[in-house]
Design a protein around this motif. Structure first.
Motif, short mmCIF file in Angstrom:
data_model
loop_
_atom_site.label_atom_id
_atom_site.label_comp_id
_atom_site.label_asym_id
_atom_site.label_seq_id
_atom_site.Cartn_x
_atom_site.Cartn_y
_atom_site.Cartn_z
N GLY A 119 0.77 -1.27 0.01
CA GLY A 119 -0.07 -0.10 -0.14
C GLY A 119 1.05 1.10 0.09
N ILE A 120 0.41 2.33 -0.42
CA ILE A 120 1.06 3.64 -0.70
C ILE A 120 0.54 4.40 -0.33
CG2 ILE A 120 2.41 5.12 -2.37
CD1 ILE A 120 3.16 2.97 -3.96
N ALA A 121 1.16 5.59 0.60
CA ALA A 121 0.47 6.85 0.96
C ALA A 121 1.22 8.00 0.10
CB ALA A 121 0.85 7.17 2.53
N VAL A 122 0.37 9.05 -0.71
CA VAL A 122 0.84 9.79 -1.23
C VAL A 122 0.78 11.06 -0.78
CG1 VAL A 122 0.93 10.68 -3.76
CG2 VAL A 122 0.59 8.22 -3.43
N LEU A 123 1.92 11.79 -0.60
CA LEU A 123 1.70 13.24 0.03
C LEU A 123 1.52 14.04 -1.37
CD1 LEU A 123 2.74 14.09 3.12
CD2 LEU A 123 3.25 15.85 1.42
N GLY A 124 0.50 15.18 -0.88
CA GLY A 124 0.14 15.80 -1.95
C GLY A 124 1.02 16.57 -3.05
N GLY A 125 0.70 15.95 -4.34
CA GLY A 125 1.45 16.60 -5.40
C GLY A 125 2.79 15.99 -5.85
N THR A 126 2.89 14.77 -5.08
CA THR A 126 4.23 14.09 -5.39
C THR A 126 3.79 12.89 -6.42
OG1 THR A 126 3.56 12.70 -3.56
CG2 THR A 126 5.21 14.07 -3.19
N ALA A 127 2.61 12.58 -6.99
CA ALA A 127 2.53 11.81 -7.88
C ALA A 127 1.25 12.26 -9.00
CB ALA A 127 1.96 10.30 -7.58
N SER A 128 1.39 12.03 -10.43
CA SER A 128 0.36 12.61 -11.10
C SER A 128 -0.94 11.76 -10.77
CB SER A 128 0.81 12.59 -12.41
OG SER A 128 0.67 11.08 -12.86
N GLU A 129 -2.11 12.43 -11.02
CA GLU A 129 -3.39 11.85 -10.88
C GLU A 129 -3.50 10.61 -11.95
OE1 GLU A 129 -7.02 13.97 -11.15
OE2 GLU A 129 -6.33 15.36 -9.48
N GLU A 130 -2.70 10.52 -13.13
CA GLU A 130 -2.49 9.32 -13.86
C GLU A 130 -2.08 8.37 -13.17
OE1 GLU A 130 -0.43 10.19 -17.23
OE2 GLU A 130 -0.65 7.91 -17.84
N THR A 131 -0.98 8.37 -12.51
CA THR A 131 -0.48 7.44 -11.50
C THR A 131 -1.17 6.78 -10.68
OG1 THR A 131 1.99 8.34 -12.41
CG2 THR A 131 1.72 6.63 -10.47
N ILE A 132 -1.71 7.91 -9.83
CA ILE A 132 -2.75 7.39 -8.93
C ILE A 132 -3.96 6.43 -9.55
CG2 ILE A 132 -4.14 8.07 -7.22
CD1 ILE A 132 -2.42 10.53 -6.75
N ARG A 133 -4.28 6.73 -10.41
CA ARG A 133 -5.55 6.21 -11.22
C ARG A 133 -5.06 4.71 -11.74
NH1 ARG A 133 -7.40 11.10 -13.29
NH2 ARG A 133 -9.16 11.69 -11.95
N THR A 134 -3.93 4.76 -12.22
CA THR A 134 -3.06 3.31 -12.52
C THR A 134 -3.08 2.37 -11.50
OG1 THR A 134 -1.98 4.55 -14.35
CG2 THR A 134 -1.14 2.31 -14.01
N LEU A 135 -2.49 2.97 -10.48
CA LEU A 135 -2.23 2.09 -9.26
C LEU A 135 -3.59 1.51 -8.60
CD1 LEU A 135 0.73 3.69 -7.56
CD2 LEU A 135 0.66 1.49 -8.93
N ALA A 136 -4.52 2.59 -8.71
CA ALA A 136 -5.95 2.34 -8.08
C ALA A 136 -6.63 1.24 -8.87
CB ALA A 136 -6.79 3.42 -7.95
N ARG A 137 -6.43 1.37 -9.98
CA ARG A 137 -7.13 0.32 -11.02
C ARG A 137 -6.54 -1.30 -10.83
NH1 ARG A 137 -5.71 1.85 -16.24
NH2 ARG A 137 -6.02 3.75 -15.44
N GLN A 138 -5.37 -1.14 -10.34
CA GLN A 138 -4.70 -2.43 -10.42
C GLN A 138 -5.12 -3.01 -8.91
OE1 GLN A 138 -0.44 -2.05 -10.67
NE2 GLN A 138 -0.66 -1.35 -12.90
#
Lengths: 339, 339
Positions: A119-138
């Motif tokens: 699991g990953i915690a992402v602090l504001g602005g460190t990853a693009s929304e696209e990357t976040i969506r990619t990981l969420a989809r998996q």
DNA sequence: TTGAAAGCGATACCAT
DNA sequence: ATGGTATCGCTTTCAA
């Protein structure tokens, strides 16, 4: 030299048992006869054996680790957040992987981390929304810190907008400043964007004219010092400065001291976060306290809940802030003397 | 929800090829016919496939990651060191795992990290010598940062003793102070132990009496502020204070400002590290500059050399420091005005 | 109570 | 050029 930490097989040979028994000793010692167990334990400590994580991860299909992605690793704010995060992780017997992106988006490293953690915690602005969506989809458990939720990805944050609205209102109403300068670059920082918007809104609500732009600087002591020194040397230097965080404000204190400018008589100053130094400088720094440790702990808990499969997950946790009026805004300083 | 990032098998099914071909596409694309390759690549991006690290680690018997163990994660010193370390790691295509021990020894976590990485850099005092020896015996590539070598484990450091000897000599000889207070707790910190010893030796060489003990405090701004505020309020408050690092000294600046004590007229002050703020405060902070980024880079290189199997490994790299005389010791301040 | 063996994800050798 | 399969370290099911 080739890495050769002992494996189950070596321990098994050493103790004269099968690898299954060695594994049992490390996982379910109660299933092993006490004399056998002792023999195996001796072999384990003699060889300094530790089950390799990748072997376990492969079988369990989990890494027993969670990750956290930070813009930087400098400063008390991040430190407290990490502490809260780690405390929760350790309580759940998980390792913590920390990734510092040094204030640049680094999707590649985040995706790489994703193959090493549960699991990953992402602090504001460190990853693009696209990357976040990619990981969420998996199906990767994710939690956002200090930013708004993205689709179904839950977030933990404080209401930066409201806090800054209140702080600005205090300066505008109680101390009567006309217009207040904002120090800090909101680019790529949802937190700072909200703070800037709160300052603007507080001006507008009173039909005052907010500054056209924030003064876009990195929010640390050196930048605060340099920028405020420059401002103080200019022709119409500001009477009141809202700093995006405490460290920037601390830099401003140093600039004021060097220029012989008195706080708050000549210059009112505020910060954000309430780091330990904020209550120790003189006059005390008026600021907004955030529950930093709790932010870190909460985001870890949300990650853990997802990993455990709990439902439902709170989609957007907003923790309370406190407006901390000390002396730097012009109010009389409280009894927070440095002792 | 169960983690289900796509595996080789899923991609292979999706593309209608064998898993061997999928693996070839990711590792040796030149071995695959271009039309097959395209089909597989499409499947990979559609499914968002990334080879799992633990699968690869199992086969390669390496993790493609190196770790670094820090006492804390706060502050500019560590930040620069980490940056240097990461830059080298990224250049070698390795991930970086960071472990912050928060100033308590945490051998368990270090041993745990050891099962996830191919090499570990240990910052002074964060792991016991016993743990270091255990790992070394297993062939784990190790490098020590900011401490002396342990057995055959190589170290990278600066000569803290000599640097502090020189700095103290300057205060004693040029400015004529009788005896100089040392602020910072050397316990568990080889770096600070050497600095304290350097200060003592400089006194002894001149037949002056060094303080009986260092003032044992955590080396950060809040502790510097609180402690110096207390010292300044006492009956025989010191005329000269050597702070174990710059951040402690910065806290002392704030204490002096609050107490109306002038630097350097009433109180001489020095730091160590030369962090960005040191040259910006006024008067400029006299300090010792360490090549922090290089320390991080060098320790990473030594790790990489061991992983590659290079020989011999330099057993004890000592990087140069520079004595940086600015205004806080009593010398005339240079042209480092805050602009 | 213990051992043999299958299987987790990816790779690389050996066939084809 | 591609597929089948043994292998890495460990856990766990099934048998003994």
């Amino acid at each position: 030299m080739v890495r050769s930490s002992p494996t189950v097989r070596k321990v098994a040979d050493h103790a004269g048992v099968s690898i299954a028994t060695v594994s049992r000793v490390t996982r379910r010692p109660d299933l092993v006869a006490s004399d056998t167990r002792e023999r195996v334990e001796r072999a384990i400590s003699e060889l300094g054996y530790r089950p390799s994580h990748f072997g376990q991860a492969l079988v369990d299909r989990r890494h027993s680790a969670i990750g956290v992605v930070f813009p930087g690793l400098s400063g008390p704010y991040y430190y407290d957040v990490i502490q809260g995060f780690e405390a929760e992780a350790i309580a759940a017997r998980l390792s913590v992987l920390i990734l510092g992106t040094h204030h640049v988006r680094n999707d590649e490293q985040v995706l790489d981390m994703a193959t090493r953690v549960d699991g990953i915690a992402v602090l504001g602005g460190t990853a693009s929304e696209e990357t976040i969506r990619t990981l969420a989809r998996q199906g990767m458990p994710l939690a956002l810190l200090a930013q708004h939720p993205v689709d179904d990805v839950p977030a933990v944050r404080v209401d930066n907008y409201a806090a800054m609205y209140d702080l600005t209102s205090h300066l505008l109403d109680t101390h009567g400043y006309e217009s207040i300068v904002f120090l800090g670059d909101p680019t790529n920082s949802p937190d700072l964007t909200d703070r800037w918007n709160g300052l603007v809104a507080a001006h507008r609500a009173r039909r005052r004219t907010p500054p056209a732009e924030p003064i876009k600087i990195g929010i640390d002591q050196p930048n605060g010092l340099k920028t405020v020194a420059r401002l103080l040397a200019s022709t119409n230097s500001p009477r009141a400065i809202v700093c995006a965080n405490d460290e920037t404000a601390l830099g401003a204190y140093a600039a004021a001291a060097a220029a012989g400018v008195r706080i708050p008589e000549d210059l009112a100053l505020t910060g954000f976060d309430d780091i330990p130094m904020a209550g120790l400088v003189s006059p005390g720094l008026t600021t907004v306290s955030q529950p930093m440790r709790e932010l870190g702990a909460c985001v870890a808990q949300i990650l853990l809940a997802q990993i455990r499969g709990d439902r439902p997950i709170p989609p957007d946790v907003i923790l309370a802030t406190t407006l901390l009026i000390r002396g730097s805004c012009g109010c009389r300083d409280g009894p927070n003397s440095p002792t």
